[in-house]
Design a protein around this motif. Structure first.
Motif, PDB file in Angstrom:
ATOM      1  N   HIS A 203       3.463   7.190  12.699  1.00 44.14           N
ATOM      2  CA  HIS A 203       3.483   6.268  13.840  1.00 44.14           C
ATOM      3  C   HIS A 203       2.865   4.921  13.473  1.00 44.14           C
ATOM      4  O   HIS A 203       3.291   3.869  13.977  1.00 44.14           O
ATOM      5  CB  HIS A 203       2.719   6.914  15.005  1.00 44.14           C
ATOM      6  CG  HIS A 203       2.448   6.007  16.156  1.00 44.14           C
ATOM      7  ND1 HIS A 203       3.422   5.627  17.058  1.00 44.14           N
ATOM      8  CD2 HIS A 203       1.294   5.396  16.565  1.00 44.14           C
ATOM      9  CE1 HIS A 203       2.889   4.820  17.963  1.00 44.14           C
ATOM     10  NE2 HIS A 203       1.597   4.668  17.697  1.00 44.14           N
ATOM     11  N   LEU A 204       1.873   4.945  12.566  1.00 47.48           N
ATOM     12  CA  LEU A 204       1.168   3.719  12.155  1.00 47.48           C
ATOM     13  C   LEU A 204       1.844   3.017  10.980  1.00 47.48           C
ATOM     14  O   LEU A 204       1.356   1.989  10.505  1.00 47.48           O
ATOM     15  CB  LEU A 204      -0.279   4.068  11.776  1.00 47.48           C
ATOM     16  CG  LEU A 204      -1.157   4.645  12.885  1.00 47.48           C
ATOM     17  CD1 LEU A 204      -2.470   5.157  12.304  1.00 47.48           C
ATOM     18  CD2 LEU A 204      -1.416   3.618  13.975  1.00 47.48           C
ATOM     19  N   GLY A 205       2.937   3.587  10.471  1.00 42.12           N
ATOM     20  CA  GLY A 205       3.624   2.994   9.327  1.00 42.12           C
ATOM     21  C   GLY A 205       3.114   3.489   7.989  1.00 42.12           C
ATOM     22  O   GLY A 205       3.289   2.821   6.973  1.00 42.12           O
ATOM     23  N   ASP A 206       2.505   4.669   7.974  1.00 45.09           N
ATOM     24  CA  ASP A 206       1.963   5.280   6.749  1.00 45.09           C
ATOM     25  C   ASP A 206       1.092   4.315   5.940  1.00 45.09           C
ATOM     26  O   ASP A 206       1.376   3.998   4.777  1.00 45.09           O
ATOM     27  CB  ASP A 206       3.100   5.835   5.876  1.00 45.09           C
ATOM     28  CG  ASP A 206       3.706   7.098   6.458  1.00 45.09           C
ATOM     29  OD1 ASP A 206       2.931   7.932   6.981  1.00 45.09           O
ATOM     30  OD2 ASP A 206       4.930   7.272   6.398  1.00 45.09           O
ATOM     31  N   PRO A 207       0.014   3.845   6.547  1.00 51.16           N
ATOM     32  CA  PRO A 207      -0.857   2.883   5.852  1.00 51.16           C
ATOM     33  C   PRO A 207      -1.473   3.443   4.577  1.00 51.16           C
ATOM     34  O   PRO A 207      -1.779   2.683   3.644  1.00 51.16           O
ATOM     35  CB  PRO A 207      -1.933   2.569   6.898  1.00 51.16           C
ATOM     36  CG  PRO A 207      -1.949   3.772   7.813  1.00 51.16           C
ATOM     37  CD  PRO A 207      -0.524   4.210   7.877  1.00 51.16           C
ATOM     38  N   GLN A 208      -1.675   4.768   4.515  1.00 51.31           N
ATOM     39  CA  GLN A 208      -2.323   5.385   3.359  1.00 51.31           C
ATOM     40  C   GLN A 208      -1.510   5.248   2.079  1.00 51.31           C
ATOM     41  O   GLN A 208      -2.024   5.496   0.985  1.00 51.31           O
ATOM     42  CB  GLN A 208      -2.603   6.873   3.644  1.00 51.31           C
ATOM     43  CG  GLN A 208      -1.391   7.785   3.606  1.00 51.31           C
ATOM     44  CD  GLN A 208      -0.534   7.740   4.862  1.00 51.31           C
ATOM     45  OE1 GLN A 208      -0.813   6.976   5.778  1.00 51.31           O
ATOM     46  NE2 GLN A 208       0.499   8.551   4.912  1.00 51.31           N
ATOM     47  N   GLU A 209      -0.263   4.826   2.201  1.00 52.98           N
ATOM     48  CA  GLU A 209       0.599   4.653   1.016  1.00 52.98           C
ATOM     49  C   GLU A 209       0.557   3.239   0.471  1.00 52.98           C
ATOM     50  O   GLU A 209       1.218   2.945  -0.535  1.00 52.98           O
ATOM     51  CB  GLU A 209       2.036   5.035   1.377  1.00 52.98           C
ATOM     52  CG  GLU A 209       2.199   6.504   1.787  1.00 52.98           C
ATOM     53  CD  GLU A 209       3.622   6.840   2.201  1.00 52.98           C
ATOM     54  OE1 GLU A 209       4.478   5.913   2.178  1.00 52.98           O
ATOM     55  OE2 GLU A 209       3.884   8.006   2.545  1.00 52.98           O
TER      56      GLU A 209
END
Length: 433
Positions: free
Chosen positions: A38-44
């Motif tokens: 939902h947040l745009g996969d920031p961890q990537e």
């Protein structure tokens, strides 16, 4: 909502493990994956280092962050639980997350959070990942919450996985044997991602790690196989040591000054140095000077508290967040080595932990001040007093750690020594911290 209203909302709306224990534990990655999608996969969007283990993962995470900061990188650091403020969990180069971001993140995602019904921990993990992306970090050090395989943080694909050690803790969730616990810890070892294990332990543990590494083609290195700590002593409040390469016998780091002065850090330092070598192998530039400077200024660089921290002199007062058998055994060894006329112990625990074996680590000739943390999981101080009596420990009951410590100091001579601990949450309640 302002900051305090936002924090109150998060604590009241979401299940919080540090408050209610098992009822807040949500094993599995699905919810965190959905939230981060939902947040745009920031961890990537940036490099990560994943740090797990039973004891020492917090110290190891902070040491790595400090060294990377000294090497010139913009470093995110996610750890849990916090001691004083929620903002401690999420830091960049030692500076805690901006309160306005917490408010904005919660407000923007509130309706989605309420539809998804994540735990408090799942939301804080996603918040950290989003904050690190917004601030454009070079690399983030991510500490596992519990276990590893099913921990919310395990949605990342790091450049390096680090596991400190395995001992008994959270057995109701992770298993009742060391092999089962090791299996959960080994869950952060990823395919084709190098792994470092700080300590080589018994075969039942190392076999699990070696098998996981082989199956995932990760490559695995044990810090205790590579490095030996020699000439260890305390010097002006710091842990001083030389580091010897076990293969060559040569000294690779001389006169290291570690500001985390607990003797148990010797268990962690080999893993930290092996991790630094692994990071160099994948292209990160980390000079020896950065290692020396980073290890000598972990507290200043990252704000870490509560790890064998000296609070005062005459009488000497030490606190430590060790809260399981292995951790407390190391802190008791160090405390017992201190010259003092009378040893005094201000201790408290949470209720959902078997403390019978831990209490046996404390000396029968100590003076005891039983208290309880200001936490919904707290073990009542009177119940602790009765449990301690079974282990031959006698003392008085106090409503909180600060009143207990004040009583201990008042009853002490200048050459006495006082230990404060038993639970992370007892240490967190200290006004002096």
């Amino acid at each position: 909502m302002n900051y305090q209203e936002t924090i109150d909302y998060l604590y009241s709306r979401l299940p919080v493990f540090q408050n209610i224990g098992a009822r807040a534990f949500k094993p599995g990655l699905h919810t965190t994956l959905q939230l981060c999608k939902h947040l745009g996969d920031p961890q990537e969007k940036y490099k990560t280092i994943h740090v797990g283990g039973t004891n020492g993962k917090g110290s190891t995470s902070h040491m790595l962050a400090s060294v990377l900061q000294e090497a010139g990188y913009k470093v995110g650091l996610y750890t849990s639980p916090h001691l004083k403020s929620f903002t401690e969990r999420i830091k960049i180069n030692g500076t805690s997350i901006d309160e306005d971001f917490i408010c904005e993140f919660t407000a923007v995602n509130k309706s989605y959070i309420e539809r998804l019904s994540p735990s408090f921990f799942e939301v804080t993990v996603a918040m950290a990942f989003a904050y690190f992306e917004k601030c454009n970090v070079d690399i983030a050090v991510i500490e596992v919450g519990m276990g590893g395989r099913l921990d919310s943080t395990n949605i990342i694909t790091p450049v390096l996985s680090v596991i400190t050690n395995v001992s008994y803790d959270h057995t109701q969730f992770l298993g009742d044997t060391l092999a089962k616990i090791a299996f959960e810890k080994a869950g952060i070892i990823k395919p084709n991602v190098p792994a470092v294990i700080s300590e080589r332990q018994d075969a039942e543990i190392t076999d699990v790690f070696d098998q996981a590494s082989t199956e995932r083609s990760s490559g695995i290195r044990y810090g205790s196989d590579l490095f030996e700590m020699v000439h260890v002593h305390h010097d002006q409040g710091k842990l001083s040591l030389d580091v010897r390469d076990k293969a060559t016998g040569k000294t690779v780091y001389e006169n290291v000054k570690l500001d985390l002065a607990g003797i148990y850090q010797l268990k962690n330092i080999g893993g930290v140095l092996a991790a630094i070598d692994s990071l160099r192998m994948i292209g990160l530039e980390i000079s020896k000077e950065a290692v020396y400077n980073g290890l000598s200024a972990v507290v200043a660089n990252t704000g870490l508290k509560g790890r064998w921290q000296k609070l005062r002199e005459s009488p000497q007062v030490f606190c430590d967040t060790a809260h399981n058998y292995a951790g407390v055994s190391y802190t008791m060894q160090q405390f017992n080595s201190i010259a003092a006329n009378q040893k005094r112990f201000v201790i408290g625990f949470v209720a959902d932990k078997d403390i019978s074996t831990i209490l046996k680590l404390f000396p029968a000739d100590g003076k005891y001040y039983f208290c309880q943390p200001s936490n919904m999981r707290a073990l009542n101080a009177s119940d602790l007093q009765q449990e301690a009596l079974k282990a031959g420990l006698e003392g008085s009951v106090y409503p909180d750690v600060n009143i207990a410590l004040e009583a201990a100091i008042l009853e002490s001579n200048p050459d006495d020594a006082i230990y404060v601990g038993g639970s992370t949450f007892v240490v967190a309640d200290l006004d002096q911290l």
